[in-house]
Design an enzyme around this catalytic site. Structure first.
Site, PDB file in Angstrom:
ATOM      1  NE  ARG A 164      -2.937  -6.898  -4.684  1.00 14.97           N
ATOM      2  CZ  ARG A 164      -3.763  -7.076  -3.675  1.00 14.97           C
ATOM      3  NH1 ARG A 164      -3.301  -7.436  -2.498  1.00 14.97           N
ATOM      4  NH2 ARG A 164      -5.056  -6.909  -3.830  1.00 14.97           N
ATOM      5  CG  HIS A 199      -1.901  -1.054   1.372  1.00 12.13           C
ATOM      6  ND1 HIS A 199      -1.968  -1.896   2.455  1.00 12.13           N
ATOM      7  CD2 HIS A 199      -2.911  -1.436   0.548  1.00 12.13           C
ATOM      8  CE1 HIS A 199      -2.976  -2.748   2.301  1.00 12.13           C
ATOM      9  NE2 HIS A 199      -3.561  -2.493   1.158  1.00 12.13           N
ATOM     10  CB  SER A 237      -4.386  -6.788   4.529  1.00 10.91           C
ATOM     11  OG  SER A 237      -3.956  -5.547   4.036  1.00 10.91           O
TER      12      SER A 237
HETATM   13  P1  ADP Z   1      -5.952  -6.045   0.508  1.00  6.21           P
HETATM   14  O1  ADP Z   1      -6.755  -6.627   1.617  1.00  6.21           O
HETATM   15  O2  ADP Z   1      -5.957  -6.893  -0.753  1.00  6.21           O
HETATM   16  O3  ADP Z   1      -4.578  -5.604   0.902  1.00  6.21           O
HETATM   17  P2  ADP Z   1      -7.116  -3.358   0.433  1.00  6.21           P
HETATM   18  O4  ADP Z   1      -8.576  -3.138   0.345  1.00  6.21           O
HETATM   19  O5  ADP Z   1      -6.469  -2.975   1.708  1.00  6.21           O
HETATM   20  O6  ADP Z   1      -6.812  -4.832   0.033  1.00  6.21           O
HETATM   21  O7  ADP Z   1      -6.394  -2.665  -0.800  1.00  6.21           O
HETATM   22  C1  ADP Z   1      -6.635  -1.366  -1.214  1.00  6.21           C
HETATM   23  C2  ADP Z   1      -6.025  -1.155  -2.568  1.00  6.21           C
HETATM   24  O8  ADP Z   1      -4.623  -1.398  -2.488  1.00  6.21           O
HETATM   25  C3  ADP Z   1      -6.524  -2.077  -3.673  1.00  6.21           C
HETATM   26  O9  ADP Z   1      -6.508  -1.349  -4.882  1.00  6.21           O
HETATM   27  C4  ADP Z   1      -5.491  -3.176  -3.720  1.00  6.21           C
HETATM   28  O10 ADP Z   1      -5.401  -3.755  -5.008  1.00  6.21           O
HETATM   29  C5  ADP Z   1      -4.240  -2.384  -3.409  1.00  6.21           C
HETATM   30  N1  ADP Z   1      -3.204  -3.209  -2.833  1.00  6.21           N
HETATM   31  C6  ADP Z   1      -3.282  -4.032  -1.767  1.00  6.21           C
HETATM   32  N2  ADP Z   1      -2.109  -4.656  -1.539  1.00  6.21           N
HETATM   33  C7  ADP Z   1      -1.263  -4.201  -2.496  1.00  6.21           C
HETATM   34  C8  ADP Z   1       0.091  -4.490  -2.837  1.00  6.21           C
HETATM   35  N3  ADP Z   1       0.815  -5.384  -2.176  1.00  6.21           N
HETATM   36  N4  ADP Z   1       0.613  -3.830  -3.881  1.00  6.21           N
HETATM   37  C9  ADP Z   1      -0.137  -2.966  -4.580  1.00  6.21           C
HETATM   38  N5  ADP Z   1      -1.404  -2.661  -4.337  1.00  6.21           N
HETATM   39  C10 ADP Z   1      -1.967  -3.282  -3.321  1.00  6.21           C
END
Ligand code: ADP
Length: 158
Positions: free
Chosen positions: A90, A17, A128
């Site tokens: 991703r 993130h 996450s």
């Molecule tokens: P997650 O539970 O999959 O981490 P979130 O709802 O917290 O999902 O993710 C918010 C946004 O950040 C989404 O667009 C998700 O694709 C992106 N995201 C989550 N993890 C990553 C990562 N490792 N690299 C890039 N983008 C990410």
């Protein structure tokens, strides 16, 4: 485009993130990172904890603010004056869901564009859920999450 919004669950925030936020900071004048509140979904961390961990992880990024919202994302984007939604891609498996959501958001608010950013390859397998699972099994997650999140996970899982 001046202001963009980056929504997510962030339960908890990972370096994946943070990587996406950095890329958005380089492209846009200001970035609002917003924690989606979903009362029907059980989360490990409270909204307040997730906001605090994001704030701590993003210290030094002066154009970034962190908040939370409940309800329609496009309504919140309008409230804060954002004209773009940032999402992280991703791998191909993210695409189908993200594509559907982007088109639905565009149908709801034609003046708000969704922008996809790709993280560094080393974060493409990170999410996450995996972090919560690893931490519950007492694995070392220091390569994947900021120090404040490591501490918070240790407290949760003892
Ligand atoms: P997650 O539970 O999959 O981490 P979130 O709802 O917290 O999902 O993710 C918010 C946004 O950040 C989404 O667009 C998700 O694709 C992106 N995201 C989550 N993890 C990553 C990562 N490792 N690299 C890039 N983008 C990410």
């Amino acid at each position: 485009m001046k202001k963009v919004i980056y929504p997510g669950t962030f339960d908890p925030v990972t370096y994946g993130h943070v990587d996406i936020v950095k890329r958005a900071v380089d492209l846009f004048a200001s970035v609002v990172v917003t924690v989606a509140v979903n009362p029907t979904k059980q989360q490990l961390f409270t909204t307040e904890e997730r906001v605090n961990m994001l704030n701590d992880s993003l210290i030094g990024y002066n154009t970034v603010t962190v908040d939370s919202f409940e309800g329609l994302l496009v309504d919140h984007a309008k409230e804060v004056g954002a004209t773009g939604i940032i999402r992280g891609l991703r791998q191909v498996s993210d695409f189908e869901f993200e594509f559907q959501m982007a088109l639905m958001n565009r149908k709801l608010a034609d003046d708000i564009a969704t922008i996809f950013l790709m993280p560094h390859e080393k974060y493409t397998y990170l999410n996450s859920t995996i972090i919560r699972n690893l931490a519950s099994l007492k694995a070392d997650v220091s390569d994947f999450v900021p120090p404040i999140v490591q501490e918070a996970l240790k407290k949760k899982f003892g």
